[in-house]
Design a protein around this motif. Structure first.
Motif, PDB file in Angstrom:
ATOM      1  N   ASP A 101      89.397   4.424  66.083  1.00 50.50           N
ATOM      2  CA  ASP A 101      89.176   5.868  65.990  1.00 50.50           C
ATOM      3  C   ASP A 101      90.513   6.566  66.163  1.00 50.50           C
ATOM      4  N   ASN A 102      91.271   6.689  65.056  1.00 48.93           N
ATOM      5  CA  ASN A 102      92.643   7.175  65.153  1.00 48.93           C
ATOM      6  C   ASN A 102      92.750   8.679  65.367  1.00 48.93           C
ATOM      7  N   ARG A 103      91.637   9.366  65.580  1.00 42.88           N
ATOM      8  CA  ARG A 103      91.704  10.784  65.958  1.00 42.88           C
ATOM      9  C   ARG A 103      92.294  10.946  67.356  1.00 42.88           C
TER      10      ARG A 103
END
Length: 354
Positions: free
Chosen positions: A47-49
């Motif tokens: 989840d690269n957010r």
């Protein structure tokens, strides 16, 4: 080279007689022989957010593959605590913990754990279950059915050290027991281990966790758990995008054996901008001339106070004021005669900084 690695990880991760009141808690029970376990904490998966709390799927798979290739037994936290005190011989052992219960764990992290047949411990704060990015009770039941231990992370995940002293411990115990009841109701399991929200706690809070019957409690200072120190302030190495490539170095790390710590409190002294920490070390096998200390946000001074045949008292002090930081780590490292590195860290918390 190793100093550069240690300093890099420390900077990245930094999100004379003494009386009995200054000594560390006794462990859960008397150990048959000395053992260690390296423990890691993850939050989000793929989840690269949120890069500060996320691990990529490829990196997480690489971590698990390395543990499998190097013959580690991978246990959940409760089983690791049992292992520390049982009669089984010492073995390379790792624990994987996951905090908060985000959906990305079920989607991206759990399938990899199942692929390697590894267990883990998931700490959940029950107030957020089913909201936003958090797993709901049905999903958590699936997690339990797939060999994952559920741990208590309180109900509200509050900043308990900011609560008034006259209600802090009543509120804390109520919050923990509420989470325990909800987990029992919805998952039909009774958590045996606990994780402090934000890794923040004081001695009365750890005493409450012990009195409630938990086997142990995880903090967020880095280090290696062992059966000589308290089970109610278990250190964990954080893993996210910033330090994913340091996993192998951390997995190989050994505990720096601290026999006494003064003060034995995580609360930063209000009247001191540069608090002093005294540690009594078991120096057997250590290259003590290569002791290194680090203070989050700057440098650290290290002074030898007293030495004996197998022990040394050292004094650590930040060279800069830490009063403007909420959390500050003091870290001490040293190699041994075989070339292995040993690690200890102490977390100062200043609740006046919001």
């Amino acid at each position: 080279m190793m100093r550069a690695v240690l300093l890099s990880f420390f900077l990245a991760a930094c999100s004379t007689g003494q009386n009995k009141s200054n000594e560390r808690d006794l462990p859960l029970q008397k150990a048959a022989h000395y053992k260690e376990v390296v423990c890691f904490v993850y939050h989000r998966f793929g989840d690269n957010r949120f890069p500060s709390t996320n691990i990529s799927i490829d990196d997480f798979k690489a971590h698990l593959q390395w543990l499998a290739d190097n013959d580690y037994q991978v246990l959940n936290l409760s089983d690791a605590l049992d292992y520390l005190y049982n009669e089984m011989p010492s073995k390379k052992t790792a624990v994987i913990t996951i905090d908060d219960g985000y959906k990305s764990f079920l989607q991206n992290g759990l399938p990899l754990l199942n692929q390697f047949n590894f267990s883990a411990t998931l700490f959940i704060n029950t107030e957020t279950v089913g909201g936003g990015d958090y797993l709901n009770w049905q999903e958590l039941n699936e997690v339990v059915s797939r060999n994952i231990e559920i741990g208590n992370h309180t109900h509200t995940h509050d900043y308990f050290l900011n609560k008034p002293i006259d209600t802090r411990y009543i509120d804390f115990e109520k919050d923990v027991t509420e989470a325990q009841a909800l987990i029992k109701k919805h998952l039909n399991v009774q958590p045996k281990v606990f994780a402090y929200p934000y890794g923040e706690f004081d001695k009365p809070m750890s005493d409450i966790i012990q009195s409630l019957g938990f086997k142990g409690a995880a903090a967020q200072n880095s280090g290696v758990m062992n059966n000589l120190t308290s089970n109610y302030q278990i250190p964990r190495f954080p893993m996210s995008e910033s330090y994913a490539k340091m996993f192998e170095d951390k997995a190989k790390m050994e505990s720096l054996r601290v026999l006494k710590k003064s003060p034995d409190s995580n609360l930063a002294p209000i009247e001191k901008d540069q608090p002093v920490l005294n540690l009594t070390l078991d120096t057997r096998g250590l290259k003590v001339k290569q002791l290194q200390c680090f203070a989050q946000g700057g440098d650290c001074t290290l002074a030898v106070v007293e030495t004996s045949a197998n022990e040394m008292v050292v004094e650590l002090q930040s060279t800069h004021a830490i009063s403007q930081r909420r959390r500050t780590l003091y870290t001490l490292t040293a190699p041994d005669s075989a070339g292995n590195w040993h690690w200890f860290s102490h977390l100062w918390v200043n609740p006046s900084v919001k």
